[in-house]
Design a protein around this motif. Structure first.
Motif, PDB file in Angstrom:
ATOM      1  N   UNK A   8       0.986  -1.076  -0.029  1.00 25.58           N
ATOM      2  CA  UNK A   8       0.139  -0.028  -0.099  1.00 25.58           C
ATOM      3  C   UNK A   8       0.748   1.128  -0.070  1.00 25.58           C
ATOM      4  N   UNK A   9       0.743   2.166  -1.268  1.00 22.98           N
ATOM      5  CA  UNK A   9       1.551   3.334  -1.053  1.00 22.98           C
ATOM      6  C   UNK A   9       0.664   4.215  -0.042  1.00 22.98           C
ATOM      7  N   UNK A  10       0.991   4.650   1.030  1.00 25.16           N
ATOM      8  CA  UNK A  10       0.510   5.418   1.839  1.00 25.16           C
ATOM      9  C   UNK A  10       0.615   6.834   1.525  1.00 25.16           C
ATOM     10  N   UNK A  11       1.572   7.543   0.909  1.00 24.92           N
ATOM     11  CA  UNK A  11       1.912   8.834   0.775  1.00 24.92           C
ATOM     12  C   UNK A  11       3.025   9.184  -0.340  1.00 24.92           C
ATOM     13  N   UNK A  12       3.064  10.077  -1.217  1.00 26.72           N
ATOM     14  CA  UNK A  12       4.053  10.699  -2.007  1.00 26.72           C
ATOM     15  C   UNK A  12       4.091  12.029  -1.763  1.00 26.72           C
ATOM     16  N   UNK A  13       5.215  12.409  -1.413  1.00 25.37           N
ATOM     17  CA  UNK A  13       5.313  13.854  -0.943  1.00 25.37           C
ATOM     18  C   UNK A  13       6.619  14.446  -1.620  1.00 25.37           C
TER      19      UNK A  13
END
Length: 83
Positions: free
Chosen positions: A64-69
């Protein structure tokens, strides 16, 4: 390790800055194999192709990709290991 914008401290960090495709994804894959299901990995990468490769890898591998910042040229990806 410091908490990310979600307030989570990842279980492992990888610095893939300066590495080109496919190395950021290969490093993430190797690190995730060493984690337990539900643990998190933060990977930092500046490869422009990683914004496509990392989400695709997560989707295909069941993570699961939780975030990309984004911070300048560097993108931080927070991934939760799948089952």
């Amino acid at each position: 390790m410091r908490p990310n914008r979600l307030g989570m401290t990842p279980d492992q960090d990888i610095d893939a800055i300066g590495l080109l495709c496919p190395l950021p994804v290969l490093r993430a894959r190797k690190a995730l194999l060493g984690l337990q299901a539900g643990q998190t990995l933060r990977i930092l990468a500046d490869d422009p192709v990683a914004v496509i490769d990392v989400p695709h890898f997560c989707d295909q591998a069941g993570h699961e990709l939780l975030s990309m910042t984004q911070d300048g040229a560097v993108t931080a990806y927070l991934i939760r290991r799948g089952p």
